[in-house]
Scaffold this motif. Structure first.
Motif, PDB file in Angstrom:
ATOM      1  N   ARG A 141       0.822  -1.217   0.000  1.00  0.00           N
ATOM      2  CA  ARG A 141       0.000   0.000   0.000  1.00  0.00           C
ATOM      3  C   ARG A 141       0.853   1.263   0.000  1.00  0.00           C
ATOM      4  O   ARG A 141       0.568   2.224  -0.713  1.00  0.00           O
ATOM      5  N   CYS A 175      -4.083   6.898  -0.411  1.00  0.00           N
ATOM      6  CA  CYS A 175      -4.507   5.522  -0.166  1.00  0.00           C
ATOM      7  C   CYS A 175      -4.964   4.912  -1.498  1.00  0.00           C
ATOM      8  O   CYS A 175      -5.676   5.560  -2.270  1.00  0.00           O
ATOM      9  N   ILE A 207      -8.109   0.940   7.475  1.00  0.00           N
ATOM     10  CA  ILE A 207      -6.925   0.672   6.651  1.00  0.00           C
ATOM     11  C   ILE A 207      -6.164  -0.519   7.205  1.00  0.00           C
ATOM     12  O   ILE A 207      -5.733  -1.406   6.461  1.00  0.00           O
TER      13      ILE A 207
END
Length: 271
Positions: A141, A175, A207
């Protein structure tokens, strides 16, 4: 292809490796890192799924066996075997897809960090980390490896996640879309069940939950995933029971398990 090798004695793939193989884009040029016996590139070549493969391994023994299998199935014009520490011996533009399966998440992260993926023009990753999966997804990520597909399965009593990710051209702080989409859907489900306001869950927690379980897996309604969550909750409860009363002397461990259990509870509400 040499037809004398074209028999039905094709090496079978485990359910885990079949899930890996099925994520490889049609017509890819692949590097299989830690290829072991070379069965994944052999399967893909036999199926006509790939244009070319570089089967790579750090260990000479497994690579020699892979080379023998490539010759056995008459695929030496499609599959090259190469002794390499990770992607070190891979040339720029030689492949567009990297397969990395069956190793720990920390080792896999090191391979990707040292691999110069963007310089080598790699576009797609097919990954199957065996451990440290929360940390590994967090690494993906934060380094602009956009998860586009995931599978979750159980085989021989063990649970596996298989991840397909695009290598984005530039690293940014936003994100990933897969995460923002998953978070919006999670909020919608929890709101519909009157749980979202009650739990006061934050975006940072969501998250973390996506890192832990996968932005696609968490909303997949996969029965294997549900059994995994139930099992992991039982493990957490057992650990918390064992250290009850002495949690202050195991504070970090206690807090980690408590957080994991809380994440599991949220995930179970989504099923």
């Amino acid at each position: 292809m040499n037809r004398e090798h074209d028999n039905n004695n094709i090496p079978g793939l485990s359910r885990r490796l079949m899930a890996v193989a099925k994520m490889v884009p049609y017509g890819s040029r692949i590097a299989d890192v830690g290829t072991d016996h070379g069965f994944v590139p052999i399967y893909l070549a036999r199926e006509g799924q790939i244009e070319h493969a570089v089967a790579m391994d750090l260990r000479k023994g497994p690579l020699d066996r892979a080379s023998e299998h490539v010759l056995k199935y008459g695929l030496e014009n499609v599959i090259t075997t190469r002794l390499s520490d990770g992607l070190e011996k891979l040339c720029i533009g030689e492949v567009d897809t990297v397969i990395c399966a069956g190793m720990g998440g920390i080792l896999m992260q090191k391979i990707l960090e040292k691999g110069d993926l963007r310089q080598k023009k790699i576009k797609t990753l097919i990954l199957q980390p065996q451990s440290e999966i929360l940390l590994f997804r967090s690494f993906l990520r934060q380094n602009a490896y956009e998860i586009t597909k995931e599978e979750f399965l159980v085989e021989d009593g063990k649970y596996y996640s298989v991840i397909k990710a695009d290598v984005l051209e530039t690293i940014h702080e936003n994100c990933p879309k897969s995460y923002t989409d998953a978070i919006d859907r999670i909020k919608a489900v929890l709101t519909r069940k009157d749980i979202y306001e009650e739990t006061a869950i934050t975006n940072s927690q969501l998250i973390r939950i996506c890192d832990r379980f996968g932005p696609f897996i968490i909303l997949s309604q996969n029965p294997d995933f549900k059994s995994f969550l139930v099992h992991e909750k039982e493990v957490c409860d057992t650990i918390l029971y064992k250290i009850k009363g002495v949690e202050n002397s195991h504070k970090q461990r206690f807090d980690e398990i408590l957080t994991k259990r809380s994440d599991i509870e949220i995930a179970l509400h989504l099923l």
